[in-house]
Motif scaffolding. Structure first.
Motif, PDB file in Angstrom:
ATOM      1  N   SER A 186      -4.895   1.545  -1.965  1.00 54.15           N
ATOM      2  CA  SER A 186      -5.178   0.366  -1.142  1.00 54.15           C
ATOM      3  C   SER A 186      -5.522  -0.836  -1.996  1.00 54.15           C
ATOM      4  CB  SER A 186      -6.330   0.670  -0.164  1.00 54.15           C
ATOM      5  OG  SER A 186      -7.526   0.939  -0.878  1.00 54.15           O
ATOM      6  N   ARG A 187      -5.817  -0.601  -3.267  1.00 53.26           N
ATOM      7  CA  ARG A 187      -6.125  -1.691  -4.207  1.00 53.26           C
ATOM      8  C   ARG A 187      -5.049  -1.753  -5.287  1.00 53.26           C
ATOM      9  NH1 ARG A 187     -10.601   1.339  -3.589  1.00 53.26           N
ATOM     10  NH2 ARG A 187     -10.308   2.286  -5.643  1.00 53.26           N
ATOM     11  N   PRO A 188      -4.724  -2.951  -5.773  1.00 55.78           N
ATOM     12  CA  PRO A 188      -3.704  -3.072  -6.818  1.00 55.78           C
ATOM     13  C   PRO A 188      -4.108  -2.317  -8.080  1.00 55.78           C
ATOM     14  CG  PRO A 188      -4.224  -5.220  -5.860  1.00 55.78           C
ATOM     15  CD  PRO A 188      -5.256  -4.261  -5.341  1.00 55.78           C
ATOM     16  N   ARG A 234      -6.997   5.158  -3.073  1.00 55.76           N
ATOM     17  CA  ARG A 234      -6.915   4.417  -4.337  1.00 55.76           C
ATOM     18  C   ARG A 234      -5.800   3.374  -4.294  1.00 55.76           C
ATOM     19  NH1 ARG A 234      -5.217   7.291 -10.023  1.00 55.76           N
ATOM     20  NH2 ARG A 234      -4.809   5.374 -11.216  1.00 55.76           N
ATOM     21  N   HIS A 265       0.833  -1.201   0.000  1.00 57.17           N
ATOM     22  CA  HIS A 265       0.000   0.000   0.000  1.00 57.17           C
ATOM     23  C   HIS A 265       0.873   1.259   0.000  1.00 57.17           C
ATOM     24  CE1 HIS A 265      -3.585   2.307   2.031  1.00 57.17           C
ATOM     25  NE2 HIS A 265      -3.297   2.769   0.828  1.00 57.17           N
TER      26      HIS A 265
END
Length: 364
Positions: free
Chosen positions: A281-283, A279, A238
């Motif tokens: 926090s997600r791949p 944003r 992250h």
């Protein structure tokens, strides 16, 4: 698992203050790292920032770079100078097997700044970026205990991308300070003469094309860098993705400004940075052909030597760790056997004593 720093609290506080003052973007991203890795990252940043500031200081001593090299020598000898960042950095390089050639290359990059060097091609620009930025990415990867060659190459890609973004953002500021990092061949192809631009830095549509071309090259390295983030420890992804997206967003701001980095400077607001944290926090989703391209991509020629040095150092440290653990396991097994034999001897003596008492009692 603790990925890093366990040093003196006073030194750590000084290092944390350095990153808080020097880079809000990196400081925000670092807060997302696991505690040990965050502390190690602050120590690493503090030494790099302190060195950069010494070189950029207009009142610097003529021997500033020599003195930095001497300080680095002492760090690798385990006898750092009396600076908080030196003591903290010594703990990092010894605890994470960072080969000396990497921070030495960082100082080589600073030396290139001291002579106001010109760069004939994008390959030469990336040789500079490799030294001043990819070195930091490689050291961070080692701090996160990730040292296979492919992942290290992707960490170096992120360093290249971020430095190319820096160059694109600071075209006007650098020119007014007598510095030019844009490739001279790109400028010539756009009808721009480098020395003339330095004498009178002005934005033109032709210059916009050069800046856009530089950001396109940065985007190619960001793509490779994002592919590599998946190989990092889960607790670190992250933070690294936040840093990458924040720098990419600087490129977006430059584009919104019409690629004019002479009369204006791209900035990212705090609110925008916080949205990027969410944003990140997600791949980042990459299409299959880009994933395949990244999977087989070699290290960029500008960073290949540094990547190999980091990978070799990591592999050696891992072999030594496994050997130590194996030796420790063998010692533990031998110790366990000896303790078991000792317990058995004690039990045998107890049984013999009991048998003697029973015999005496029977005779009585």
């Amino acid at each position: 698992m603790n990925y890093g720093f366990t040093g003196d609290g006073v030194d750590l506080d000084a290092c944390t203050a350095s990153i808080r003052r020097g880079s809000k973007s990196f400081h925000i991203a670092s807060l997302l790292l696991p505690r040990g890795t965050r502390q190690a990252a602050h120590a690493l940043y503090a030494f790099c920032r302190h060195s950069d500031d010494l070189i950029d200081d207009q009142a610097r001593r003529p021997d500033a770079l020599l003195r930095l090299r001497q300080r680095l020598d002492r760090i690798y000898e385990g006898m750092p100078c009396d600076h908080a960042c030196d003591r903290a950095f010594e703990r990092i390089v010894s605890g994470h097997s960072i080969p000396k050639t990497i921070p030495l290359s960082l100082l080589d990059g600073f030396a290139m700044d001291m002579v106001d060097r010109r760069y004939r091609s994008i390959a030469e620009v990336k040789q500079y970026a490799a030294r001043v930025a990819s070195t930091v990415g490689l050291m961070m990867s080692l701090v996160m205990r990730t040292g296979d060659a492919w992942t290290l190459a992707r960490a170096a890609d992120l360093g290249l991308a971020m430095q190319l973004t820096n160059i694109a953002r600071d075209v006007g500021e650098d020119a007014r300070n007598g510095r030019l990092y844009l490739p001279l061949d790109w400028l010539r192809n756009a009808g721009i003469e480098g020395d003339a631009f330095l004498r009178d830095p002005r934005f033109t549509p032709a210059l916009a094309g050069v800046v856009k071309r530089l950001l396109d090259e940065a985007d190619r390295h960001y793509l490779l860098g994002h592919a590599g983030i998946a190989r990092l420890p889960a607790g670190c992804r992250h933070a690294i993705r936040t840093a990458a997206l924040t720098y990419q967003d600087i490129g977006r701001c430059i584009a919104q400004n019409g690629y004019d980095s002479v009369s204006q400077r791209a900035r990212t607001t705090l609110l925008r940075k916080l949205s990027l944290v969410l944003r990140a926090s997600r791949p980042v989703i990459l299409c299959p052909d880009r994933v395949a391209m990244a999977a087989s991509a070699p290290a960029d020629p500008s960073v290949a030597r540094l990547v190999a040095a980091a990978a070799d150092a990591f592999a050696l440290a891992e072999r030594q760790r496994v050997a130590t653990e194996s030796q420790g396991s063998q010692i533990e097994r031998v110790t366990s056997i000896l303790m078991d034999l000792h317990r058995r001897r004690i039990e045998d003596r107890r049984v013999r004593r009991l048998q003697r008492w029973q015999k005496v009692a029977h005779l009585g």
